[in-house]
Design a protein around this motif. Structure first.
Motif, PDB file in Angstrom:
ATOM      1  N   ASP A   1     -24.665 -27.358  39.610  1.00 21.25           N
ATOM      2  CA  ASP A   1     -24.926 -27.880  38.282  1.00 21.25           C
ATOM      3  C   ASP A   1     -24.039 -29.090  38.011  1.00 21.25           C
ATOM      4  OD1 ASP A   1     -25.164 -28.293  35.500  1.00 21.25           O
ATOM      5  OD2 ASP A   1     -25.722 -26.189  35.230  1.00 21.25           O
ATOM      6  N   ARG A   2     -24.658 -30.201  37.647  1.00 23.00           N
ATOM      7  CA  ARG A   2     -23.922 -31.423  37.344  1.00 23.00           C
ATOM      8  C   ARG A   2     -22.905 -31.213  36.233  1.00 23.00           C
ATOM      9  NH1 ARG A   2     -21.393 -36.105  38.395  1.00 23.00           N
ATOM     10  NH2 ARG A   2     -21.192 -37.309  36.476  1.00 23.00           N
ATOM     11  N   ARG A   3     -23.141 -30.227  35.389  1.00 24.58           N
ATOM     12  CA  ARG A   3     -22.239 -30.031  34.264  1.00 24.58           C
ATOM     13  C   ARG A   3     -20.828 -29.669  34.731  1.00 24.58           C
ATOM     14  NH1 ARG A   3     -22.522 -25.582  29.498  1.00 24.58           N
ATOM     15  NH2 ARG A   3     -20.642 -26.248  28.419  1.00 24.58           N
ATOM     16  N   TYR A   4     -20.711 -28.993  35.863  1.00 31.23           N
ATOM     17  CA  TYR A   4     -19.377 -28.666  36.361  1.00 31.23           C
ATOM     18  C   TYR A   4     -18.592 -29.931  36.674  1.00 31.23           C
ATOM     19  CZ  TYR A   4     -20.870 -23.809  36.789  1.00 31.23           C
ATOM     20  OH  TYR A   4     -21.307 -22.537  36.523  1.00 31.23           O
ATOM     21  N   ALA A   5     -19.268 -30.916  37.269  1.00 27.49           N
ATOM     22  CA  ALA A   5     -18.595 -32.179  37.560  1.00 27.49           C
ATOM     23  C   ALA A   5     -18.147 -32.860  36.272  1.00 27.49           C
ATOM     24  CB  ALA A   5     -19.517 -33.093  38.359  1.00 27.49           C
ATOM     25  N   THR A   6     -18.968 -32.760  35.232  1.00 27.65           N
ATOM     26  CA  THR A   6     -18.599 -33.330  33.936  1.00 27.65           C
ATOM     27  C   THR A   6     -17.379 -32.624  33.361  1.00 27.65           C
ATOM     28  OG1 THR A   6     -20.913 -33.897  33.521  1.00 27.65           O
ATOM     29  CG2 THR A   6     -19.442 -33.843  31.616  1.00 27.65           C
ATOM     30  N   MET A   7     -17.340 -31.294  33.512  1.00 29.25           N
ATOM     31  CA  MET A   7     -16.180 -30.535  33.043  1.00 29.25           C
ATOM     32  C   MET A   7     -14.913 -30.989  33.739  1.00 29.25           C
ATOM     33  SD  MET A   7     -17.927 -26.733  32.955  1.00 29.25           S
ATOM     34  CE  MET A   7     -16.405 -25.860  32.588  1.00 29.25           C
ATOM     35  N   VAL A   8     -15.000 -31.183  35.054  1.00 29.16           N
ATOM     36  CA  VAL A   8     -13.817 -31.602  35.803  1.00 29.16           C
ATOM     37  C   VAL A   8     -13.407 -33.013  35.416  1.00 29.16           C
ATOM     38  CG1 VAL A   8     -12.962 -32.135  38.112  1.00 29.16           C
ATOM     39  CG2 VAL A   8     -14.212 -30.018  37.702  1.00 29.16           C
ATOM     40  N   GLU A   9     -14.370 -33.885  35.191  1.00 31.58           N
ATOM     41  CA  GLU A   9     -14.040 -35.238  34.737  1.00 31.58           C
ATOM     42  C   GLU A   9     -13.277 -35.192  33.417  1.00 31.58           C
ATOM     43  OE1 GLU A   9     -17.747 -37.266  34.545  1.00 31.58           O
ATOM     44  OE2 GLU A   9     -18.073 -37.199  36.724  1.00 31.58           O
ATOM     45  N   ARG A  10     -13.734 -34.344  32.532  1.00 32.28           N
ATOM     46  CA  ARG A  10     -13.058 -34.232  31.234  1.00 32.28           C
ATOM     47  C   ARG A  10     -11.657 -33.638  31.395  1.00 32.28           C
ATOM     48  NH1 ARG A  10     -15.934 -32.081  25.666  1.00 32.28           N
ATOM     49  NH2 ARG A  10     -14.232 -32.662  24.260  1.00 32.28           N
TER      50      ARG A  10
ATOM     51  N   VAL B   1      -7.763 -26.589  28.305  1.00 29.15           N
ATOM     52  CA  VAL B   1      -7.045 -27.446  29.251  1.00 29.15           C
ATOM     53  C   VAL B   1      -5.912 -28.183  28.536  1.00 29.15           C
ATOM     54  CG1 VAL B   1      -7.231 -29.437  30.797  1.00 29.15           C
ATOM     55  CG2 VAL B   1      -9.013 -27.677  30.800  1.00 29.15           C
ATOM     56  N   GLU B   2      -6.148 -28.646  27.322  1.00 26.20           N
ATOM     57  CA  GLU B   2      -5.093 -29.308  26.552  1.00 26.20           C
ATOM     58  C   GLU B   2      -3.931 -28.353  26.276  1.00 26.20           C
ATOM     59  OE1 GLU B   2      -7.220 -30.608  23.145  1.00 26.20           O
ATOM     60  OE2 GLU B   2      -7.978 -32.447  24.096  1.00 26.20           O
ATOM     61  N   GLN B   3      -4.240 -27.114  25.886  1.00 28.77           N
ATOM     62  CA  GLN B   3      -3.192 -26.124  25.638  1.00 28.77           C
ATOM     63  C   GLN B   3      -2.394 -25.840  26.907  1.00 28.77           C
ATOM     64  OE1 GLN B   3      -5.415 -22.819  24.115  1.00 28.77           O
ATOM     65  NE2 GLN B   3      -5.914 -23.849  22.184  1.00 28.77           N
ATOM     66  N   MET B   4      -3.110 -25.672  28.006  1.00 31.79           N
ATOM     67  CA  MET B   4      -2.448 -25.433  29.290  1.00 31.79           C
ATOM     68  C   MET B   4      -1.544 -26.608  29.658  1.00 31.79           C
ATOM     69  SD  MET B   4      -2.858 -26.656  32.653  1.00 31.79           S
ATOM     70  CE  MET B   4      -4.581 -27.094  32.795  1.00 31.79           C
ATOM     71  N   HIS B   5      -2.038 -27.820  29.470  1.00 32.12           N
ATOM     72  CA  HIS B   5      -1.263 -29.012  29.832  1.00 32.12           C
ATOM     73  C   HIS B   5      -0.003 -29.127  28.978  1.00 32.12           C
ATOM     74  CE1 HIS B   5      -0.532 -33.052  31.374  1.00 32.12           C
ATOM     75  NE2 HIS B   5      -0.305 -33.418  30.123  1.00 32.12           N
ATOM     76  N   ARG B   6      -0.119 -28.840  27.685  1.00 31.49           N
ATOM     77  CA  ARG B   6       1.067 -28.887  26.825  1.00 31.49           C
ATOM     78  C   ARG B   6       2.089 -27.842  27.245  1.00 31.49           C
ATOM     79  NH1 ARG B   6      -2.750 -29.623  22.602  1.00 31.49           N
ATOM     80  NH2 ARG B   6      -2.582 -27.405  22.036  1.00 31.49           N
TER      81      ARG B   6
ATOM     82  N   HIS C   1      -5.450 -33.730  32.320  1.00 33.12           N
ATOM     83  CA  HIS C   1      -4.471 -33.097  33.208  1.00 33.12           C
ATOM     84  C   HIS C   1      -4.565 -33.727  34.589  1.00 33.12           C
ATOM     85  CE1 HIS C   1      -1.799 -29.834  34.375  1.00 33.12           C
ATOM     86  NE2 HIS C   1      -2.565 -29.576  35.409  1.00 33.12           N
ATOM     87  N   GLY C   2      -3.422 -33.882  35.247  1.00 33.71           N
ATOM     88  CA  GLY C   2      -3.397 -34.666  36.477  1.00 33.71           C
ATOM     89  C   GLY C   2      -3.782 -33.955  37.756  1.00 33.71           C
ATOM     90  N   ASP C   3      -3.840 -32.614  37.763  1.00 32.41           N
ATOM     91  CA  ASP C   3      -4.088 -31.879  39.006  1.00 32.41           C
ATOM     92  C   ASP C   3      -5.249 -30.923  38.792  1.00 32.41           C
ATOM     93  OD1 ASP C   3      -4.027 -30.370  41.340  1.00 32.41           O
ATOM     94  OD2 ASP C   3      -1.837 -30.339  41.443  1.00 32.41           O
TER      95      ASP C   3
END
Length: 226
Positions: free
Chosen positions: A196-205, A170-175, A210-212
């Motif tokens: 799975d709650r982990r997906y929500a954690t992934m999106v939070e991270r 996600v950082e590479q994509m954002h840059r 990234h803004g969108d």
């Protein structure tokens, strides 16, 4: 069928509901480029333009999806199709992002370029996907990155990328392009159990980087087409 000049193998021109990505749920006309061993019809640019025009005459479509096996590898052919006919509807290039050079060829045609990965691909594959998104940003083509978690195996958690792999990508994509619309699709299927709650954690991270960012379910076949 014999053709002269440029041609492309098309597996299907079919109406359907988009099963994943930014335009999930939209009724599209899918122009599906064929894989090597897939049954297909060989089209010239003029033939394909006429076939799409006839199919669109039925009405009720949101857009035209250029999808299937490596549509970006046929960028010059697609440009020739649009040079003899201009679609009245938005066109989306839906692929794996392995041809960054295709964006410059298709920039005047596309309303959306959508790159889909699972994050299980080799590093070089993911680097080209990021490069494609960067080209979209540079050329001001609307674009989306779809991270579609694989549905293979009995345990979807084994197909989840690690938190660090996900965040780095996600950082590479954002840059490369801060304007990318990011869509995350969990693994699906009745055997997968509760969300799975982990997906929500992934999106939070991801949202902290990234803004969108959107988390949504895919529409499975036969209703959903990809």
């Amino acid at each position: 069928m014999r053709t002269t000049g440029p041609s492309a193998a098309i597996a299907a021109i079919v109406a359907g509901i988009q099963g994943q990505g930014l335009w999930t749920g939209r009724r599209q006309l899918f122009v599906r480029f064929a894989a090597e061993a897939e049954t297909a019809t060989l089209y010239s640019p003029e033939m394909l333009a006429r076939a799409i025009e006839r199919a669109l005459a039925a009405g009720g479509f949101h857009s035209v999806s250029l999808s299937g096996k490596d549509p970006a590898g046929c960028a010059s052919f697609i440009a020739q199709v649009w040079s003899v006919w201009r679609s009245p509807l938005p066109a989306v290039l839906d692929g794996d992002g392995q041809h960054p050079e295709a964006i410059a060829i298709l920039a005047g045609i596309l309303s959306l370029a959508q790159v889909t990965v699972t994050l299980n691909e080799p590093p070089a594959f993911l680097e080209r996907a990021v490069e494609t998104l960067g080209e979209c940003g540079r050329l001001k083509v609307d674009h989306a990155l779809v991270i579609a978690i694989r549905d293979t195996g009995p345990d979807p958690r084994k197909d989840l990328p690690s938190d660090d792999v996900f965040a780095r990508f996600v950082e590479q994509m954002h840059r490369a392009s801060p304007g990318t619309k990011l869509v995350v699709h969990p693994a699906q299927g009745a055997e997968r159990g509760p969300f799975d709650r982990r997906y929500a954690t992934m999106v939070e991270r991801a949202a902290a980087i990234h803004g969108d960012v959107t988390l949504s379910m895919r529409i499975p076949s036969p209703i959903g087409v990809r």
